[in-house]
Design a protein around this motif. Structure first.
Motif, PDB file in Angstrom:
ATOM      1  N   PHE A   2       0.794  -0.842  -0.232  1.00 42.61           N
ATOM      2  CA  PHE A   2       0.121   0.047   0.018  1.00 42.61           C
ATOM      3  C   PHE A   2       0.642   1.019   0.219  1.00 42.61           C
ATOM      4  O   PHE A   2       2.367   1.628   0.341  1.00 42.61           O
ATOM      5  CB  PHE A   2      -0.594  -0.020   1.435  1.00 42.61           C
ATOM      6  CG  PHE A   2      -1.882  -1.324   0.737  1.00 42.61           C
ATOM      7  CD1 PHE A   2      -2.807  -0.772   0.159  1.00 42.61           C
ATOM      8  CD2 PHE A   2      -1.792  -2.163   2.102  1.00 42.61           C
ATOM      9  CE1 PHE A   2      -4.312  -1.946   0.361  1.00 42.61           C
ATOM     10  CE2 PHE A   2      -2.738  -2.945   2.079  1.00 42.61           C
ATOM     11  CZ  PHE A   2      -4.075  -3.067   1.183  1.00 42.61           C
ATOM     12  N   ALA A   3       0.488   2.371  -0.727  1.00 39.41           N
ATOM     13  CA  ALA A   3       1.656   3.362  -0.880  1.00 39.41           C
ATOM     14  C   ALA A   3       1.327   4.089   0.312  1.00 39.41           C
ATOM     15  O   ALA A   3       0.344   3.908   1.192  1.00 39.41           O
ATOM     16  CB  ALA A   3       0.680   4.483  -1.826  1.00 39.41           C
ATOM     17  N   MET A 264     -13.445   1.127   9.531  1.00 41.63           N
ATOM     18  CA  MET A 264     -11.998   1.854  10.037  1.00 41.63           C
ATOM     19  C   MET A 264     -12.170   2.827  11.514  1.00 41.63           C
ATOM     20  O   MET A 264     -10.854   2.434  12.119  1.00 41.63           O
ATOM     21  CB  MET A 264     -12.379   3.584   8.732  1.00 41.63           C
ATOM     22  CG  MET A 264     -12.228   3.191   7.498  1.00 41.63           C
ATOM     23  SD  MET A 264     -12.825   5.153   6.584  1.00 41.63           S
ATOM     24  CE  MET A 264     -11.950   4.484   4.691  1.00 41.63           C
ATOM     25  N   ARG A 265     -13.454   3.025  11.609  1.00 39.80           N
ATOM     26  CA  ARG A 265     -12.880   3.148  13.348  1.00 39.80           C
ATOM     27  C   ARG A 265     -12.832   2.153  14.332  1.00 39.80           C
ATOM     28  O   ARG A 265     -11.928   1.890  15.033  1.00 39.80           O
ATOM     29  CB  ARG A 265     -14.443   4.059  13.863  1.00 39.80           C
ATOM     30  CG  ARG A 265     -14.415   5.472  13.018  1.00 39.80           C
ATOM     31  CD  ARG A 265     -15.417   6.274  13.762  1.00 39.80           C
ATOM     32  NE  ARG A 265     -16.819   5.873  13.192  1.00 39.80           N
ATOM     33  CZ  ARG A 265     -17.978   5.819  12.028  1.00 39.80           C
ATOM     34  NH1 ARG A 265     -17.034   6.832  11.976  1.00 39.80           N
ATOM     35  NH2 ARG A 265     -18.416   5.864  12.083  1.00 39.80           N
ATOM     36  N   VAL A 314      -8.337  -5.301   4.772  1.00 34.60           N
ATOM     37  CA  VAL A 314      -9.656  -5.782   4.108  1.00 34.60           C
ATOM     38  C   VAL A 314     -10.849  -4.245   4.227  1.00 34.60           C
ATOM     39  O   VAL A 314     -10.751  -4.082   3.482  1.00 34.60           O
ATOM     40  CB  VAL A 314     -10.731  -6.729   4.269  1.00 34.60           C
ATOM     41  CG1 VAL A 314     -10.721  -8.255   4.748  1.00 34.60           C
ATOM     42  CG2 VAL A 314     -11.595  -6.230   6.085  1.00 34.60           C
ATOM     43  N   THR A 315     -10.172  -3.630   5.458  1.00 32.72           N
ATOM     44  CA  THR A 315     -10.747  -2.092   5.258  1.00 32.72           C
ATOM     45  C   THR A 315      -9.721  -1.316   4.787  1.00 32.72           C
ATOM     46  O   THR A 315     -10.220  -0.495   3.414  1.00 32.72           O
ATOM     47  CB  THR A 315     -10.350  -1.493   6.362  1.00 32.72           C
ATOM     48  OG1 THR A 315     -11.279  -2.173   7.822  1.00 32.72           O
ATOM     49  CG2 THR A 315     -11.377   0.137   5.831  1.00 32.72           C
ATOM     50  N   LEU A 316      -8.614  -1.181   4.500  1.00 37.64           N
ATOM     51  CA  LEU A 316      -7.994  -0.090   3.367  1.00 37.64           C
ATOM     52  C   LEU A 316      -7.857  -0.773   1.941  1.00 37.64           C
ATOM     53  O   LEU A 316      -8.232  -0.244   0.923  1.00 37.64           O
ATOM     54  CB  LEU A 316      -6.440  -0.726   3.880  1.00 37.64           C
ATOM     55  CG  LEU A 316      -5.696  -0.275   4.446  1.00 37.64           C
ATOM     56  CD1 LEU A 316      -4.386  -0.485   5.402  1.00 37.64           C
ATOM     57  CD2 LEU A 316      -5.584   1.398   5.009  1.00 37.64           C
ATOM     58  N   LYS A 317      -7.902  -2.312   1.946  1.00 39.15           N
ATOM     59  CA  LYS A 317      -8.219  -2.546   0.660  1.00 39.15           C
ATOM     60  C   LYS A 317      -9.453  -1.886  -0.278  1.00 39.15           C
ATOM     61  O   LYS A 317     -10.201  -1.668  -0.842  1.00 39.15           O
ATOM     62  CB  LYS A 317      -8.306  -4.244   0.254  1.00 39.15           C
ATOM     63  CG  LYS A 317      -9.046  -4.354  -1.306  1.00 39.15           C
ATOM     64  CD  LYS A 317      -9.041  -6.262  -1.625  1.00 39.15           C
ATOM     65  CE  LYS A 317      -9.344  -6.241  -3.132  1.00 39.15           C
ATOM     66  NZ  LYS A 317      -9.820  -7.997  -2.882  1.00 39.15           N
TER      67      LYS A 317
END
Length: 400
Positions: A2-3, A264-265, A314-317
């Motif tokens: 991930f960047a 996210m939270r 899975v959240t970042l994706k």
């Protein structure tokens, strides 16, 4: 894989973490404590003070990327800041990043007219008022939103709304000034074209907050959740959002980002639960050793780390997919996160409660209320079963 965060987002994240350390954690117990009965739905002066401080420090509307009022962050960038503010249930409101206002501001920014934006979006972005979202109903299975019975009927230059809603988050608050109401305007139209959304001022004649609802005994005052009755409520036709029969279209645009913001939270909430689980295990003695020396507790800690990493990935994706493909095309990634993250976060919090013993069930720690929050989200924003069904349909469609 991930960047890395760009400089602007990274600097915001550092400042946000400092604000949490200096202002949120030291005041968390006071911010979350049940207020006096006489003022339970009134804004807490401490919260208002901290909101002003967050705004002064430029930590405001972190989610918003539709104009100069926000920070211009991508979903991927915001997800990593959201993990920080999600570590405390008291924090999102302080940065104007709390549900359901975030989703309602997104609706107004994307679908609202200029008049609607001036009247409602602007004060919401400033934090001057709060809003609520009225979709779920007590008399029907609202997991299938086509069941909704609330009626929105045209009458000359007005619409008349009749119906009963519940789990209307934020409705009891004295600061809640407008509701976005989903109802049926044409029962004869195609199934997903029968519903519309309309803006209803909370002080309109016929709007009645009938009762507050608790989640496992937590009322979450002064925002709270409520059952609300709309009894021949009359609003001008210009309060209609996007147009008649566009309710499902708006709902899909709103609920996708809303679901991922919760996830996210929750990653931040799980991280904090693991941290205090480890601290408790290292400092609590039983049967001649610390809890951290016991194999069962160590297994719980190791498993929790694995599950948090899964939840974060899975959240970042999903956030990455939303940025590149759009919310509609990222619906499967969003559904996976919506199913996985509340369940895994709840499991981590549950283990932290177990390690804390009786204290974990009490108001002395944030764990019990956090567990109730994660359990709620396995139903809120669509129950897990609905999302699993949608994923199954997609997977089956790929197989000859």
């Amino acid at each position: 894989m991930f960047a890395e965060l760009p400089a602007h987002a990274s600097e915001l994240k550092q400042r946000l973490a400092r604000f949490m350390d200096e202002h949120v954690y030291p005041n968390e117990r006071a911010l979350l404590a049940p207020p006096p009965e006489s003022s339970r739905w009134a804004p807490r002066p401490l919260a208002l003070d901290l909101m002003r401080e967050a705004k002064a420090q430029g930590l405001w509307n972190l989610f918003y990327n539709h104009g100069p009022e926000g920070q211009g962050l991508t979903n991927y960038e915001y997800s990593q800041l959201c993990e920080v503010l999600g570590r405390s249930l008291a924090a999102p409101e302080l940065f104007n990043c709390n549900a359901p206002d975030v989703g309602n501001m997104e609706i107004l920014a994307i679908y609202g007219t200029e008049q609607q934006k001036q009247h409602w979006l602007k004060p919401l972005l400033e934090g001057e008022i709060r809003s609520c979202f009225a979709m779920t109903e007590p008399r029907v299975a609202s997991s299938d939103a086509t069941n909704i019975e609330t009626r929105i009927e045209r009458d000359g230059s007005d619409y008349i709304i009749n119906g009963r809603k519940w789990w209307v988050t934020g409705a009891p608050s004295e600061r809640c000034k407008v509701a976005i109401v989903m109802g049926k305007n044409d029962p004869t139209a195609p199934r997903h074209k029968q519903q519309s959304m309309i803006l209803v001022p909370m002080n309109a004649p016929g709007v009645r907050v009938e009762r507050a609802l608790s989640v496992y005994g937590y009322e979450h005052a002064p925002l709270g959740h409520a059952e609300v009755v709309f009894d021949n409520v009359r609003v001008p036709a210009e309060n209609m959002l996007l147009g008649e029969g566009r309710g499902f279209e708006i709902a899909q645009g709103r609920l996708g980002p809303g679901r991922i913001h919760h996830c996210m939270r929750f990653v931040g909430l799980a991280e904090r639960a693991l941290e205090i689980m480890c601290a408790r295990a290292k400092n609590r003695f039983a049967f001649g050793s610390t809890l951290s020396d016991m194999g069962g507790v160590r297994q719980a800690i190791g498993l929790s780390r694995c599950e948090i990493e899964q939840a974060r990935l899975v959240t970042l994706k999903a956030a990455w997919a939303m940025d590149r493909l759009g919310n509609k095309e990222a619906r499967n990634e969003i559904a996976v996160a919506k199913i996985v993250v509340p369940t895994l976060t709840g499991a981590v919090i549950d283990r932290a409660i177990q390690v804390h013993g009786g204290a974990g069930l009490s108001q002395d720690f944030f764990l019990a209320e956090a567990f109730a929050e994660t359990r709620f989200l396995r139903i809120g924003d669509g129950p897990d079963e609905v999302h699993r069904e949608a994923l199954a349909r997609f997977e089956l469609s790929r197989t000859a």
